[in-house]
Scaffold this active site. Structure first.
Site, PDB file in Angstrom:
ATOM      1  N   GLY A 292     -30.430 -54.964   0.533  1.00  0.00           N
ATOM      2  CA  GLY A 292     -29.740 -55.941   1.383  1.00  0.00           C
ATOM      3  C   GLY A 292     -28.754 -55.240   2.287  1.00  0.00           C
ATOM      4  N   SER A 293     -27.634 -55.903   2.526  1.00  0.00           N
ATOM      5  CA  SER A 293     -26.667 -55.406   3.499  1.00  0.00           C
ATOM      6  C   SER A 293     -25.978 -54.115   3.080  1.00  0.00           C
ATOM      7  CB  SER A 293     -25.605 -56.470   3.747  1.00  0.00           C
ATOM      8  OG  SER A 293     -26.236 -57.637   4.218  1.00  0.00           O
ATOM      9  N   THR A 294     -26.086 -53.753   1.774  1.00  0.00           N
ATOM     10  CA  THR A 294     -25.479 -52.479   1.361  1.00  0.00           C
ATOM     11  C   THR A 294     -26.165 -51.312   2.057  1.00  0.00           C
ATOM     12  OG1 THR A 294     -26.936 -52.305  -0.561  1.00  0.00           O
ATOM     13  CG2 THR A 294     -24.816 -53.361  -0.915  1.00  0.00           C
ATOM     14  N   PHE A 295     -27.338 -51.597   2.628  1.00  0.00           N
ATOM     15  CA  PHE A 295     -28.105 -50.544   3.280  1.00  0.00           C
ATOM     16  C   PHE A 295     -27.621 -50.288   4.710  1.00  0.00           C
ATOM     17  CE2 PHE A 295     -32.011 -48.885   5.363  1.00  0.00           C
ATOM     18  CZ  PHE A 295     -32.209 -47.784   4.547  1.00  0.00           C
TER      19      PHE A 295
END
Lengths: 385, 622
Positions: free
Chosen positions: B318-321
């Protein structure tokens, strides 16, 4: 008086007891002591170097047997001849009695307990049968022996006890009874073709007899004939016995060092397999020594029998010696894996009272024959007078 | 007397015949003895020696496993067993009845005992009951006179005093199965246990030690006559883990009933000080032996308690990427920190429209605020500019897409897709739209929490390729030094942009995790939220309107993620948290991360090492 029942041509039977003692073959007795001594040593080794539980008792039994042997030897051989049939009858009755008691289910005990000894009627039969046959053939001329119906009675004397011990089934004893009485027949002059006839008819009777056996009995006979069927039973024991023998080598592992025996790889090391232990601990040298002692005893027996001047003594002496030889041969051949496993002890060395008593009683008779060797006994023996 | 002479002649002839016969038989015996005792003697001597000795392996005590402070995590506990020797017991059923009165035996147990008894030699003990309590043992002992043949024996069983705590890292031991390699004679010991999972398995050989032997003289039926020779083996080595069990306990409690995972590592050394996966299991059950129902419950549980989700759970990041996309764009020169993108709430590519998580859009954002607000449109634009291959390359440099090699079995590689991968695996060429999906950490992309934690560690430590590990080398506790590490080859000024973005996420009002900031003065945390879809949104749902996450069945709800490092001023720890189907990263994962990080900062387990080291140094100088 007993002596009046017989007709003598040369009197030597009438010598007093003290005179008789001089005629006892002491060298033969020393030989016996040597063999029994080997037995004591081996039994001590079997017990890990202790006299208990076997060696001391073995020694005591030998002592008693020796006394009995002397008593038997000093009794006039004509008395043994006179009472041969009675002795046979008694042992047969006892054999039937223990057999009946065994079948009724009061316990499968096939011996009579006398404390120090246990008397097994089948062992008594071994001696009394030879005595009776010797008496029967004592008066038999070659013509009579050649006449087949004349052989029916002695054949019956043999087959009745053989049938009874077969039924137990104690094939070892049956074989010994057949072979030792066969030898008496043979020496009495029975033609060889008659043995062949008996052998063939005996073999043809096997399938019929087989039908009458119980399943468990059949199984026991089959295992006896083919021990490899039972690799963890008899076959295993023989393998272990051969390992023990072979690993002993020429000089052996030494007293108490027989690992096979000490670690119980050997079954019944103090009884039937004691020769194996001897072979393991004492090697080929020990084995040859013991076999040599036995051979000397047998040779001695031959000499005694052959210098006896009456037919009864010769037949009895040779029968007794042959019986003894069979003990030795069957036992040693069995532990060497030459013949199937049969429960036959090594005489005078194996622990166990019954066989010692039988053997010593037999040798007592042999010495009696020797002491009274010059007595000539008439054809009809006790039937006369 | 003529007949007598004949008769004697026949007898004499036959006596000679008989004597010769006996001589032949005796010669046979002697020949046989010569064969056995002279010719074959060597063979039989060999067989005799084999008969005599049996060599048994002796099991060494298994090494302990302790945490970084020496707290025992896996030990050997005394175990009382009740055994029955049939030879003495005679009537097995009667003895079993009597034992039942003290230690209940099921019909199943009885059957097993009877079966074993049939196959054993009568003097060999048969195990009736294991793991007796002290009281049961005592009561059996007291009643021993009425229980002929009963033997109470002591053994060692593997025991995990903290039960569920750290179970995934410790693993468990269990009986040797047929597919285990068995070069070690110890493996043949009945009841020998080997490591089957976790550190127990990775360090099995060290923990196992070296087996001793004892040689005994045995008789033909296998009864031991006397002990001959005894060679003690070496006890297993102690394994010290970098874990701090206090943190482990805190994390387990904080995760509670949630299905999720937390991992915290030292960003310089890679030492993992906390690795928790929830729900957990009790490894003691494995040393004891599980029954069929217990095993079935464990493997059919949808929250998969046996899986260590930190290393074997693969999730769309998700957005951690998004940090990876930002770095790829900066490194490739397709964007600067000041590159602004306007977010109307969606992004058009060809005929397709890609939505931002915020319906109304974020307006105009630069890179730092793009990270702070986790704007999807900003990163659609960035990934479109830089392309999938360069994004994938950046992700790999930060530890994703392959195993990191932590000392645990069962680590999974995750998946970083690129053009070549798609061609090889799906026989289709890469679509431009897929780059956008990958740019927000969705689609094919998968990462483990350990990989995300490592990624953050490498961002925070200035681009050193630190790798996570769990065991502290006994000889040199400070084996891993940051100076030995290679770098990931990213300019620090670019990393700084990302770090500023992450700082804003947690510490600037409006950041997606501002609500979950660490309040310790001077010890702020910088983080990044992530919410990843578990299912694809169907065309029908698109038409009727997407249902709210809370209305979905648990298994279809979004995964909540949060990654962070702290303290912001001089980073030391990296953390990754995932709450499976927990909803949004900011609501479900960030508060957990905040609480755990606060605890980590308070205890500062890695700092403990340095304090000890500096004290030792001072001592040495003084």
């Amino acid at each position: 008086m007993i002596e009046h029942d017989f007709a003598f041509t040369l009197n030597r039977g009438e010598v007093p007891l003290r005179e008789k003692l001089k005629y006892v073959s002491w060298s033969f007795i020393i030989l016996l002591c040597l063999v029994a001594g080997v037995g004591v040593i081996m039994l001590a080794s079997a017990a890990g170097g202790h006299m208990e539980p076997w060696a001391s008792r073995h020694l005591t039994r030998f002592g008693f047997s020796l006394v009995m042997l002397l008593v038997v030897a000093l009794v006039d051989v004509r008395i043994w001849m006179k009472y041969a049939y009675l002795f046979y009858a008694v042992s047969l009755v006892l054999l039937v009695a223990v057999e009946v008691r065994g079948t009724i289910g009061m316990g499968a005990q096939r011996w009579i307990d006398l404390g120090l000894f246990q008397i097994q009627p089948s062992e008594m039969v071994k001696v009394s049968l030879v005595m009776s046959l010797a008496r029967y053939f004592h008066g038999a001329s070659l013509e009579e022996v050649a006449y087949p119906p004349y052989l029916l009675l002695p054949l019956l004397l043999v087959l009745v006890p053989v049938g009874l011990v077969m039924k137990q089934p104690d094939l070892g004893t049956a074989v010994m009874l057949l072979m030792s009485s066969g030898v008496v027949f043979f020496l009495a002059g029975v033609r060889l073709w008659k043995f062949a006839v008996i052998l063939l008819s005996g073999m043809s009777a096997v399938p019929i007899a087989w039908k009458f056996l119980h399943d468990y009995q059949k199984k026991r006979v089959l295992t006896f004939l083919n021990p490899e069927q039972d690799p963890l039973g008899a076959g295993y024991h023989i393998m272990q016995s051969k390992i023990a023998l072979g690993s002993g080598g020429v000089f052996g592992k030494g007293f108490g060092r027989g690992t096979q025996s000490y670690l119980n790889f050997l079954p019944e090391k103090q009884t039937d397999f004691i020769f194996t232990m001897l072979a393991e601990e004492r090697g080929l040298i020990g084995c040859l020594t013991v076999i040599g002692l036995y051979a000397l005893l047998v040779a001695f027996g031959y000499v005694i029998a052959m210098r006896c001047r009456n037919q009864f003594g010769r037949l009895l002496g040779l029968g007794v010696v042959t019986s003894f030889f069979l003990y030795v041969f069957i036992n040693t051949a069995m532990v060497m894996g030459l013949i199937p496993v049969v429960g036959v002890p090594l005489p005078l060395i194996s622990y166990g009272g019954t066989s010692m008593l039988t053997v010593m009683f037999g040798f007592g008779l042999l010495l009696s024959v020797d002491i009274h060797r010059d007595i000539q006994i008439g054809r009809r023996g006790s039937y006369e007078g | 007397m003529h007949g007598d002479v004949d008769r004697t002649r026949v007898l004499n002839r036959r006596v000679v015949f008989l004597g010769v016969g006996k001589a032949v038989l005796l010669s046979t015996l002697i020949g046989r003895l010569y064969f056995l005792q002279v010719l074959e003697a060597d063979r039989y001597k060999l067989l005799s020696d084999e008969n005599q000795f049996n060599i048994y392996p002796l099991a060494p005590p298994r090494g302990r496993i302790v945490d970084r402070l020496g707290t025992p995590l896996a030990v050997n506990a005394q175990n009382f067993q009740a055994q029955v020797v049939l030879e003495v017991a005679r009537d097995l059923n009667r003895v079993l009845d009597a034992i039942s009165a003290i230690y209940p035996l099921s019909e199943h147990d009885r059957q097993r005992i009877r079966r074993e008894a049939e196959h054993r030699r009568r003097f060999m003990p048969v195990t009736v009951a294991e793991n007796l309590s002290w009281e049961q043992m005592a009561r059996l002992q007291v009643n021993a006179p009425d229980l002929p043949g009963l033997v109470i024996s002591q053994g060692l069983t593997r025991n995990y005093p903290l039960r569920e705590l750290g179970a995934h890292i410790l693993g468990y031991v269990s009986s040797v199965s047929e597919d285990d390699e068995s070069d070690d004679p110890l493996m043949d010991l009945p009841g020998f246990r080997i490591g089957k999972a976790g550190v127990e398995r990775t360090h099995d050989l060290a923990l196992r030690g070296r087996g001793g032997t004892y040689t005994v003289e045995v008789n033909a039926v296998g009864r031991i006559m006397k002990e001959h020779d005894r060679q003690e083996g070496e006890p297993g080595a102690e394994v010290r883990l970098s874990l701090d069990i206090r943190l482990q306990k805190f994390a387990a409690e904080r995760l509670g009933e949630e299905s999720g995972a937390v991992v915290v590592m030292d960003i310089h050394t890679g030492e993992v000080v906390l690795m928790a996966s929830s729900p957990s299991f009790d490894p003691n059950a494995f040393s004891r032996g599980l029954n069929a129902q217990e095993w079935k419950d464990l493997i059919t549980n949808p929250r998969s308690p046996l899986t260590n989700k930190v290393i074997a759970g693969q999730y769309a990041p998700g957005s951690t990427f998004k940090m990876m996309v930002a770095l790829a764009a900066l490194e490739a020169g397709v964007a600067t920190p000041d590159t602004r993108v306007s977010c109307p709430g969606f992004y058009n590519l060809g005929n397709a429209r890609f939505h931002c998580w915020k319906k109304g859009g974020h307006g105009s954002l630069d890179m730092v605020s793009g990270i702070m607000h986790s704007c999807d449109v900003y990163f659609y634009e960035m990934s479109h500019r830089v392309g999938i291959d360069r994004i994938a390359d950046m992700a790999r440099r930060f530890g994703m897409g392959s195993r990191l090699g932590i000392e645990l079995p069962g680590e999974r590689p995750g998946l970083i897709p690129d053009r070549r991968w798609k061609k090889a695996n799906m026989r289709e060429s890469w679509q431009a739209g897929e780059t956008l999906v990958a740019g927000i950490g969705q689609g094919f992309m998968l990462a483990t929490p350990l990989q995300l934690c490592t990624m953050v560690a490498r961002i925070a430590n200035g681009g050193f390729a630190t790798t996570p590990h769990l065991t502290i080398h006994p000889a040199d506790p400070h084996l891993v030094k940051p100076s030995n590490l290679s770098t990931v080859g990213v300019a620090d000024k670019h990393l700084e942009v990302v770090r500023r973005g992450m700082y804003s996420v947690s510490n600037i009002p409006g950041g997606t995790a501002y609500a979950s900031r660490v309040m310790l003065p001077g010890l702020q945390m910088s983080g990044k939220t992530g919410t990843s879809q578990v299912r694809r949104i169907s065309a029908q749902e698109r038409a009727t309107g997407v249902r709210k996450n809370e209305d979905l069945p648990w298994l279809e709800r979004d995964n909540a993620l949060f990654v962070a490092y702290a303290p912001e001023s001089s980073p030391r720890y990296a953390i990754a948290v995932i709450v499976e189907h927990g909803g949004s990263g900011s609501k479900a994962a960030a508060p957990i991360a905040r609480d755990i990080m606060t605890e980590v900062l308070k205890l500062d387990p890695a700092g403990e090492n340095e304090r000890i080291a500096s004290r030792e140094q001072k001592g040495g100088e003084g």
